[in-house]
Enzyme design. Structure first.
Site, PDB file in Angstrom:
ATOM      1  N   ASP A 283       1.773 -50.411  29.215  1.00  0.00           N
ATOM      2  CA  ASP A 283       1.667 -49.483  27.406  1.00  0.00           C
ATOM      3  C   ASP A 283       1.156 -49.599  27.304  1.00  0.00           C
ATOM      4  O   ASP A 283       0.831 -51.571  26.421  1.00  0.00           O
ATOM      5  CB  ASP A 283       2.893 -49.626  26.868  1.00  0.00           C
ATOM      6  CG  ASP A 283       4.338 -49.001  27.724  1.00  0.00           C
ATOM      7  OD1 ASP A 283       3.802 -47.672  28.132  1.00  0.00           O
ATOM      8  OD2 ASP A 283       4.881 -49.220  27.440  1.00  0.00           O
TER       9      ASP A 283
ATOM     10  N   ASP B 163      12.060 -39.725  29.278  1.00  0.00           N
ATOM     11  CA  ASP B 163      13.042 -40.716  28.370  1.00  0.00           C
ATOM     12  C   ASP B 163      13.757 -41.132  27.908  1.00  0.00           C
ATOM     13  O   ASP B 163      14.835 -40.165  27.080  1.00  0.00           O
ATOM     14  CB  ASP B 163      11.664 -41.148  27.081  1.00  0.00           C
ATOM     15  CG  ASP B 163      10.182 -41.534  27.095  1.00  0.00           C
ATOM     16  OD1 ASP B 163       9.708 -42.387  28.932  1.00  0.00           O
ATOM     17  OD2 ASP B 163       9.253 -41.142  27.022  1.00  0.00           O
TER      18      ASP B 163
END
Length: 251
Positions: free
Chosen positions: A130, A11
């Site tokens: 998500d 990330d």
């Protein structure tokens, strides 16, 4: 028997790898190129590279970081975050990415999935979900987990498969960064609903959690970040444990 894949996730924001808990409280982990090289050397099967603030900050994914990473890494690289068009997909693929991950843009413009699949092949298009538990099951979130979309995760998973996605990256927001194991119930619900490969994400804290997710669900790959970033366990150790449990892995 198809081998199970181990995929470290990077990330990235502001050119640095970060890690948080439940998508917040981000901490700096290091340089993305150096970390990618390390995982390549350790035997990772693929890498996922997500620019986690590109959509919120309304900017393009950092193509220079992708180019530098791709020059040093010789395993498949999936890149996502802020990619809004087929032209941006092409730019990422030309920079060295092997697959494109779509999340918020796919929710806003589902035809982007089909357009990308037709242009580059379904194998290039990964749709990231998500997901957070809700009263009725699981809800999809966009913008790096900031916006509730009202979309049911199972319904959306089926829809993106029909639209041409070649793979799903399913992240449990409830489990993200907690290190207490993957959301087995969620992953079983998703894999039962689709026929394309599913990558499990969110909650990995030990190599046993990776063994568990492969033994208890039909996912094709396990994504992890914290345990690899902080040196809790190496990719080689995870693969050894998987092999000892009778699971096929690339050594």
């Amino acid at each position: 028997m198809l081998t199970k894949r181990i995929i470290p996730c990077l990330d990235v924001t502001a050119g640095r790898v970060v890690k948080g808990v439940n998508f917040v409280e981000l901490q700096d982990v290091g340089d993305p190129v150096a970390i990618a090289k390390q995982y390549n050397a350790e035997g990772a099967d693929e890498l996922v590279f997500l620019d986690i603030t590109a959509t919120v900050e309304k900017r393009a994914t950092m193509i220079d970081v992708v180019e530098r990473t791709a020059a040093e890494v010789f395993i498949p690289l999936t890149v996502g975050g802020g990619i809004q068009s087929v032209a941006e997909m092409k730019a990422m693929l030309q920079a060295g990415a092997d697959k494109i991950s779509l999340n918020s843009a796919a929710i806003k413009q589902p035809t982007l999935i089909t357009d990308g699949a037709q242009k580059f092949g379904s194998q290039c298009i990964v749709v990231a979900l998500d997901v957070k538990r809700c009263v009725t099951g699981w809800e999809v979130y966009s913008a790096g987990g900031r916006i509730a979309t009202g979309l049911d995760a199972i319904v959306w998973a089926k829809e993106v498969e029909d639209l041409g996605a070649g793979e799903l990256l399913v992240t449990s927001m409830d489990k993200d960064g907690t290190k207490d194991g993957y959301d087995i119930q969620l992953l079983n619900a998703i894999t039962a609903a689709v026929s394309i490969p599913v990558i499990a994400s969110g909650g990995c804290g030990t190599s046993q959690h990776i063994v568990d997710v492969f033994e208890e669900t039909n996912v094709d790959a396990a994504l992890a970040a914290s345990i690899f970033h902080y040196g809790d366990v190496s990719i080689a150790q995870v693969k050894e444990e998987l092999a000892n449990n009778g699971l096929a892995v690339r050594v």
